[in-house]
Enzyme design. Structure first.
Site, PDB file in Angstrom:
ATOM      1  N   GLY A  74     -10.132   4.894   9.794  1.00 13.86           N
ATOM      2  CA  GLY A  74      -9.152   3.918   9.328  1.00 13.86           C
ATOM      3  C   GLY A  74      -8.922   4.039   7.835  1.00 13.86           C
ATOM      4  N   CYS A  75      -8.375   3.006   7.246  1.00 13.65           N
ATOM      5  CA  CYS A  75      -8.045   3.002   5.811  1.00 13.65           C
ATOM      6  C   CYS A  75      -9.204   3.562   4.987  1.00 13.65           C
ATOM      7  CB  CYS A  75      -7.693   1.585   5.355  1.00 13.65           C
ATOM      8  SG  CYS A  75      -7.378   1.454   3.585  1.00 13.65           S
ATOM      9  N   PHE A  76      -8.946   4.654   4.286  1.00 10.87           N
ATOM     10  CA  PHE A  76     -10.052   5.364   3.656  1.00 10.87           C
ATOM     11  C   PHE A  76     -10.677   4.634   2.477  1.00 10.87           C
ATOM     12  CE2 PHE A  76      -6.643   8.568   1.826  1.00 10.87           C
ATOM     13  CZ  PHE A  76      -6.013   7.558   1.117  1.00 10.87           C
ATOM     14  N   TRP A  77      -9.996   3.630   1.932  1.00  9.49           N
ATOM     15  CA  TRP A  77     -10.605   2.881   0.825  1.00  9.49           C
ATOM     16  C   TRP A  77     -11.912   2.222   1.245  1.00  9.49           C
ATOM     17  CZ3 TRP A  77      -5.497  -0.155  -0.429  1.00  9.49           C
ATOM     18  CH2 TRP A  77      -4.582   0.708  -1.029  1.00  9.49           C
ATOM     19  N   ARG A 131       0.834  -1.187   0.000  1.00  9.74           N
ATOM     20  CA  ARG A 131       0.000   0.000   0.000  1.00  9.74           C
ATOM     21  C   ARG A 131       0.872   1.242   0.000  1.00  9.74           C
ATOM     22  NH1 ARG A 131      -3.454   0.597   4.846  1.00  9.74           N
ATOM     23  NH2 ARG A 131      -4.472   2.136   3.553  1.00  9.74           N
TER      24      ARG A 131
END
Length: 206
Positions: free
Chosen positions: A46-49, A11
């Site tokens: 958290g992880c914006f995806w 990532r």
């Protein structure tokens, strides 16, 4: 058929793409204008995806105009993904939503926020660790602050038994993430998605 789950390192070291402005990309490339009267909400979970993917999936046909992933809450001007992932810029991976307030309420967006991630872990979501993965609500108006604190209080009492660690703070400057992050899971269906991002089946808040 099997596949390898992308690692944190994969990532972090994807090639960086050109940064775009504030126009909305809701169809994988065509920019739209945000209608007059739209309201804005900014959250971090958290992880914006995965955050973006779940909001689009749930609210996409219910009055959501746009959802952009980006960075906020930090000090560095025009931060890059690589810099934010280093954990030293103060930014959170975040989502900014533009929506039709006649169809979606701010309260609905925040109740969904507390259902779709784990707000009890400080600076962490699942295997993703660091201040960039913190849980946060960034309010844009005094009314939003009032709603944010009330929904947080209710969710804390009814759902999380006093464990919520979510930051509630005024919205600061927003930076769009690089374009390859926008709708990442739409374009990469087998891409990394934080395992803490799923809808909890809690009873309705009173």
């Amino acid at each position: 058929m099997s596949f390898t789950l992308p690692t944190f390192a994969s990532r972090l070291f994807r090639p960086l793409s050109t940064r775009f402005g504030i126009t909305a990309d809701t169809t994988g490339g065509s920019a739209i204008a945000i209608p007059e009267g739209a309201e804005k909400a900014t959250i971090a979970a958290g992880c914006f995806w995965g955050v973006e993917h779940l909001y689009r999936k749930h609210f996409g046909d219910k009055g959501l105009y746009d959802a952009r992933v980006g960075y906020t809450g930090g000090d560095l001007t025009n931060p890059s993904y690589r810099a934010v992932c280093g954990g030293q810029t103060g930014h959170a991976e975040a989502l900014q939503i533009h929506y039709d307030p006649s169809k979606i309420t701010y309260r609905q967006l925040l109740e969904f926020f507390y259902r779709m991630h784990d707000p009890t872990t400080s600076n962490r979501q699942g295997p993703d660790v660091g201040p960039q993965y913190r849980s946060a609500i960034y309010y844009h108006t005094p009314d939003q602050e009032t709603v944010a604190r009330e929904v947080t209080r209710q969710a804390n009492e009814a759902w999380y038994k006093g464990g919520i660690a979510t930051e509630i703070a005024p919205a600061g400057r927003w930076w769009d993430a690089e374009e390859y992050h926008q709708q990442y899971l739409h374009h990469n269906p087998s891409g990394y998605e934080c395992p803490s991002h799923f809808l909890r089946t809690f009873p309705p808040l009173q």
